[in-house]
Design a protein around this motif. Structure first.
Motif, PDB file in Angstrom:
ATOM      1  N   TRP A  61       0.601  -1.130  -0.095  1.00 27.67           N
ATOM      2  CA  TRP A  61       0.033   0.010   0.037  1.00 27.67           C
ATOM      3  C   TRP A  61       0.681   1.411  -0.030  1.00 27.67           C
ATOM      4  CZ3 TRP A  61      -5.354  -0.352   0.354  1.00 27.67           C
ATOM      5  CH2 TRP A  61      -5.734  -1.509   0.423  1.00 27.67           C
TER       6      TRP A  61
ATOM      7  N   PHE B 267       0.104   5.327   0.693  1.00 31.33           N
ATOM      8  CA  PHE B 267      -1.195   5.815   1.521  1.00 31.33           C
ATOM      9  C   PHE B 267      -1.070   7.469   0.821  1.00 31.33           C
ATOM     10  CE2 PHE B 267      -0.576   2.862   4.603  1.00 31.33           C
ATOM     11  CZ  PHE B 267      -1.756   2.098   4.440  1.00 31.33           C
TER      12      PHE B 267
ATOM     13  N   VAL C  42      -3.946   7.001  -3.434  1.00 31.25           N
ATOM     14  CA  VAL C  42      -3.585   5.829  -2.508  1.00 31.25           C
ATOM     15  C   VAL C  42      -3.662   4.709  -3.621  1.00 31.25           C
ATOM     16  CG1 VAL C  42      -4.643   4.068  -0.997  1.00 31.25           C
ATOM     17  CG2 VAL C  42      -4.964   6.632  -0.554  1.00 31.25           C
TER      18      VAL C  42
END
Length: 755
Positions: free
Chosen positions: A649, A651, A674
């Motif tokens: 991920w 962000f 994101v």
């Protein structure tokens, strides 16, 4: 006790300041993103005032966007400022003023500048554009006024003797030429002119022409050709006479060997073509030419031919067209039989040869044969008055022409142009003569002046389903400039080729009224369009990507009440259910087709490469919320298919995670993109979600007369976007500040609890 209480409150204050007060860097660098923490401002405003009153009181209205609270800084352009949201300001002197508004909130700054926005007691400044500015006759031009300041009156001069007082007129140029356009605008304080010389170029008939430089010289000869054609051709075809060609407008070509080359240019515009030929002499080859006298003789009379060839020929070869020949430079020849003869001369020297052929050059005892044709421009077919050019097509070399145009007027020109001033139908007569006789051609009712326009049209389909597009095409032969359509269902249209959608079943009459500057005519086709409740096929699938085997639920979205369905899933399987579920068992990419039918007909839709199955994961995720205040806690949920084994991920705030379903805290105001990348042993996939919120810092500049800046849409997540470079948002405060504030607050709370 007091110190503990003070410590608690101090910690809470520091915590509040750390979390609630953004820094300048966040405001300056925030960008549109998937997660939005606060909304930056977008400055915009309007003004209401009387242009021609001095002094002038202007009411400014703030229409800015963004999170509140907000501050305003106005600069009225005359040295006066204001910090009110909706100020009133009085301009005391004539002038044109630029107004600037800067708005600020906790998330950023935005400035709107409207140049020359306020005009007080000033004459306008004329300006305009037209479109198109070039084309073939007739050419319709839409003119758009771009004048600044208050305008009370517009006066247009289109350069062809016509004008208008409209603000944004539409004008048709009927004849070829270059036209100057003048716009004059005025108010109580003065006038202003804007003139564009030769602004509109209208081309007439095609005419091929070109220049060649140099046109003669020693081999190899490099020649540059310049197209001088008129009529706005769109394509050029060159034949250089040595086996080489070109499609350029202005080509260059090198002739490698000595010779006389016939260079031909053919130009094209739509279905029209025109050609011209020039001779390029390379290496001193003779340029053959000659004259004969007299050119009308009786049998057995001599014609004297004189060589006019250039570049010093040393040998001559004549062909008199009656099987007789000669090698004399300047021969005389008598023809024994009546007829029209073509004469050719070939001239030679040590560099090469050239041939000049003059078709139908000598008339031996033949009276002329009269013939002709009229030429009118299509748009003038029904004009009154009407201009007609007559083209002589007589044979056998006439030497005089006598025209009777049928309206009392006559001419002795070979190719006369005549203007018919009254409506009617006219018979035209041409009598031609030469030394051997005369002939007359009479063409009854040849010219029609005025009369009704031939209005006609066609539709691309006459039986359609509800909601489908019907395309109409004007076929009128009167060259109309205005069209009004009545589609029979209570709606109308304009233009030569409109599209129309019928919303209800029925049988409809269609009427076209076509006009040109001289007349208007109408045609109705009764019961022309039949509209049935034919289905319009459409469908969706609950998923389009995934691992095999993959069950896909298809949902019929067809309109107009289909009663039967036929599905082709692209892998050899099919179904007749309305909403089938189909399992794809093998890897691949599949196109899906649905045919929906009822008693009125059927319709088919194919979605190409709609379903794809793969063993690699397909990335997808969601956030439980996307907009809020700092600190902003977001829970991300992995929705990826095909069993990913790793997650990455980003962000958008400089932090990342490898958890499957991470929980993340955004500490600072801003807008964040994101991304998620998932992988397994078969491959990887990424998804990048962004938004469309307003930028944190912007300057909007508008030229007068200014309109309000366009409102920015709210943040919207993009389900799938290409994996591009992911912008990050700089934090306004060090991460230690909110952490320190939190620690102080917690310590204070502990002290209080112990007491």
């Amino acid at each position: 006790m007091r110190s503990k209480t003070f410590l608690l409150y101090a910690g809470l204050v520091v915590l509040f300041l750390a979390l609630a007060i953004p820094g300048a860097s966040a405001a300056d660098t925030a960008k549109a993103g998937y997660i939005t923490v606060g909304i930056a401002p977008v400055a915009q405003f309007d003004a209401h005032y009387a242009f021609t009153t001095i002094p002038t009181k202007v009411e400014f209205v703030d229409t800015s966007l963004g999170s509140k609270p907000m501050t305003w800084e106005w600069d009225f352009g005359d040295g006066v400022t204001s910090t009110e949201q909706n100020p009133s300001h009085t301009y005391l002197r004539r002038g044109t003023y630029t107004v600037k508004l800067t708005v600020k909130n906790a998330y950023g700054t935005s400035t709107a500048i409207k140049t020359d926005y306020i005009s007080v007691g000033m004459p306008p400044k004329a300006a305009f554009v037209g479109s198109p500015t070039s084309g073939g006759a007739p050419m319709t031009v839409a003119f758009t006024d771009q004048s600044t300041g208050q305008v009370n009156k517009w006066t247009w001069d289109f350069g062809d003797g016509q004008g208008s007082n409209e603000q944004n007129p539409v004008h048709t140029y009927w004849a070829a030429g270059n036209y100057n356009v003048i716009l004059t605008v005025s108010n109580e304080f003065g006038i202003s002119d804007a003139m564009r010389n030769e602004y509109i170029t209208v081309s007439g008939d095609l005419a091929a022409k070109f220049d060649a430089f140099p046109s003669s010289g020693k081999a190899p000869l490099a020649t540059r050709f310049t197209d001088r054609s008129t009529g706005s051709p769109t394509a050029w075809s060159w034949d250089f006479g040595d086996g080489m060609t070109s499609n350029q407008q202005h080509p260059s070509h090198t002739f490698m060997t000595a010779g006389s080359y016939n260079v031909k240019l053919t130009i094209t515009r739509g279905t029209e073509t025109a050609s011209t030929t020039q001779i390029i002499n390379v290496g001193g080859v003779p340029d053959a030419d000659f004259v004969g006298s007299p050119l009308q003789v009786n049998p057995n009379e001599n014609v004297q031919f004189t060589d006019k060839s250039g570049h010093a020929p040393t040998a001559w070869s004549w062909d008199f067209g009656d099987t007789a020949t000669s090698t004399v430079q300047n021969p005389s020849h008598s023809y024994q039989v009546k007829g029209i003869y073509t004469v050719a001369l070939t001239a030679r020297n040590e560099n090469g040869k050239d041939t000049e052929t003059k078709t139908g050059y000598v008339n031996v005892g033949m009276p002329p044969k009269a013939d002709f044709r009229p030429v009118t421009t299509p748009y003038a077919q029904y004009a009154v008055p009407k201009t007609v050019q007559f083209v002589d097509q007589s044979t056998n070399m006439p030497t005089s022409w006598a025209w009777d145009f049928g309206d009392g007027a006559t001419s002795t020109e070979q190719m006369p142009t005549h203007v018919y001033m009254k409506e009617g139908t006219y018979t035209v007569t041409l009598t031609v003569k030469n030394n051997f006789g005369s002939d007359t051609a009479i063409k009854q009712d040849l010219i029609t002046v005025g009369g009704g326009a031939a209005v006609d049209f066609v539709a691309d389909k006459t039986t359609v389903g509800v909601g489908r597009v019907v395309s109409f095409t004007d076929l009128s032969t009167s060259n109309p400039t205005n069209w009004v359509w009545d589609f029979g269902d209570g709606t109308t249209g304009t233009g030569p080729n409109p599209d129309h959608v019928y919303r209800a079943t029925g049988v409809y009459d269609v009427t076209l009224t076509a006009s040109n500057p001289y007349l208007t005519n109408t045609r109705t086709k009764n019961q022309y369009i039949t509209v049935l409740s034919i289905p319009r096929a459409d469908f969706v699938a609950d998923r389009t990507k995934g691992g095999a085997p993959m069950a896909v639920a298809f949902t019929d979205k067809s309109s107009n009440a289909p009663t039967a369905w036929k599905w082709d899933f692209g892998d050899g399987a099919s179904s007749t259910e309305q909403n089938p579920t189909h399992t794809y068992t093998t890897l691949g990419v599949y196109s899906v087709t649905l045919t929906a039918s009822n008693k009125d007909g059927s319709d088919t839709i194919t979605k190409v490469n709609y379903i794809s199955t793969t063993l690699a994961p397909v990335a997808e995720f969601k956030a439980n919320r996307q907009v809020g205040k700092a600190p902003f806690i977001v829970e991300f949920t992995d929705l990826s298919s095909n069993n990913p084994t790793s997650w990455s991920w980003d962000f958008g705030d400089g932090t990342s995670s490898t958890e499957q379903n991470p929980r993340h805290i955004y500490l600072y105001e801003g807008s964040y993109d994101v991304s998620l990348t998932v992988a397994n042993q078969y491959g990887a996939d990424s998804i990048y979600k962004t938004g469309t919120s307003a930028p944190a810092s912007a300057v909007v500049t508008t030229e007068a007369p200014a309109a309000a800046a366009t409102e920015q849409p709210a943040a919207v997540a993009t389900a799938e976007a290409p994996a591009a470079a992911k912008p990050t948002t700089q934090a306004p405060l060090s991460a230690a500040v909110p952490l320190l504030a939190t620690v102080i607050a917690l310590i204070g709370a502990v002290f209080v609890s112990r007491k």
